[in-house]
Design a protein around this motif. Structure first.
Motif, mmCIF file in Angstrom:
data_model
loop_
_atom_site.group_PDB
_atom_site.id
_atom_site.type_symbol
_atom_site.label_atom_id
_atom_site.label_comp_id
_atom_site.label_asym_id
_atom_site.label_seq_id
_atom_site.Cartn_x
_atom_site.Cartn_y
_atom_site.Cartn_z
ATOM 1 N N SER A 189 0.824 -1.211 0.000
ATOM 2 C CA SER A 189 0.000 0.000 0.000
ATOM 3 C C SER A 189 0.852 1.252 0.000
ATOM 4 C CB SER A 189 -0.937 -0.003 1.211
ATOM 5 O OG SER A 189 -1.846 -1.077 1.137
ATOM 6 N N CYS A 192 2.369 1.689 -3.481
ATOM 7 C CA CYS A 192 1.405 2.190 -4.459
ATOM 8 C C CYS A 192 1.116 3.674 -4.231
ATOM 9 C CB CYS A 192 0.120 1.370 -4.400
ATOM 10 S SG CYS A 192 0.309 -0.317 -5.022
ATOM 11 N N THR A 193 1.095 4.094 -2.964
ATOM 12 C CA THR A 193 0.919 5.520 -2.659
ATOM 13 C C THR A 193 2.073 6.328 -3.253
ATOM 14 O OG1 THR A 193 -0.305 5.073 -0.621
ATOM 15 C CG2 THR A 193 0.769 7.218 -0.799
ATOM 16 N N GLN A 194 3.287 5.841 -3.110
ATOM 17 C CA GLN A 194 4.439 6.546 -3.659
ATOM 18 C C GLN A 194 4.419 6.562 -5.184
ATOM 19 O OE1 GLN A 194 6.487 8.405 -1.975
ATOM 20 N NE2 GLN A 194 5.516 7.816 -0.051
ATOM 21 N N ARG A 197 2.150 9.322 -6.195
ATOM 22 C CA ARG A 197 2.788 10.633 -6.040
ATOM 23 C C ARG A 197 3.796 10.890 -7.143
ATOM 24 N NH1 ARG A 197 3.849 10.582 0.544
ATOM 25 N NH2 ARG A 197 1.659 10.892 1.134
#
Length: 233
Positions: A189, A192-194, A197
């Motif tokens: 998770s 995937c957030t990075q 961004r």
């Protein structure tokens, strides 16, 4: 890819013409295995006197602890070798070998390969030394990725290395998202957030396993990584 194509592509058999390869296969006939996705071929603690060649699919070399946490150490594509270091050392495996997708492999007895007639035996010996050296360099590359402090830096390090290896800005990686997280030893998770961004900040675009890096100045390798990190600060 069929068996002959895989062997012709495999660095262990480089330099052998058709006749020499046929003689080698006669002296050291391989075992054939088909594997379903996530099926183990070899497990930690086992010993093997055989090294393998992937014909179809992909294998993952991985570590898994008692709590089920999995880390992918390397990816073995068609035409590549695996387990050669353990076959040489005769030591128990510290890792597992699992199919990343439906796969087919050939398993060769190292003792039979090294007892094969010339010119096959000498070629195999020389190629084996080079193969072990290249695998050591791959491990060193992965260590460079893992020693980055943040998930973002690990991603940039890995993707920059893939870009440099392919020689172009757009490339396809061998991992899905969970496999990539396992390879980089990060939370899926958070990774995937990075990635989200990095997309919004214009450093990359991606769809599935296909990535394109947008690095200022057309730099490559470590220079691309450093520019990307400065851009993000």
């Amino acid at each position: 890819m069929d068996e002959r194509q895989a062997l012709a592509r495999c660095p262990l058999f480089a330099g052998l013409d058709g006749g020499a390869l046929d003689a080698l296969l006669g002296a050291a006939p391989p075992l054939r295995r088909k594997l379903a996705r996530e099926e183990y071929l070899l497990r930690p603690g086992e010993r093997t006197g055989r090294l393998g060649v992937v014909v179809r699919g992909r294998l993952h070399i991985l570590q898994e602890d008692a709590f089920g946490h999995r880390a992918i150490l390397s990816d073995i594509p068609p035409g590549d070798c695996f387990a050669e270091a353990y076959a040489c050392a005769g030591a128990p495996l510290a890792v597992g070998v699992m199919a990343g997708e439906e796969s087919q492999v050939l398993l060769f007895s190292l003792a039979e390969l090294l007892a094969a007639p010339e010119p096959g035996r000498g070629t195999i010996q020389a190629n084996l030394v080079g193969l072990l050296a290249r695998k050591n360099l791959r491990l060193s590359e992965k260590i460079r990725h893992l020693t980055r402090r943040t998930t973002r830096e690990k991603l940039l390090s890995y993707l920059s290395a893939q870009r440099q290896r392919c020689g172009r800005d757009s490339f396809t990686i061998p991992f899905d998202r969970q496999q990539l997280a396992d390879y980089l030893a990060v939370d899926r998770s958070a990774m995937c957030t990075q990635l989200g961004r990095l997309r919004r900040e214009g450093l990359l675009s991606c769809r599935g396993r296909r990535f394109t890096l947008h690095i200022p100045g057309g730099q490559s390798g470590e220079g691309a990584l450093q520019s990307g990190e400065k851009h993000l600060k």
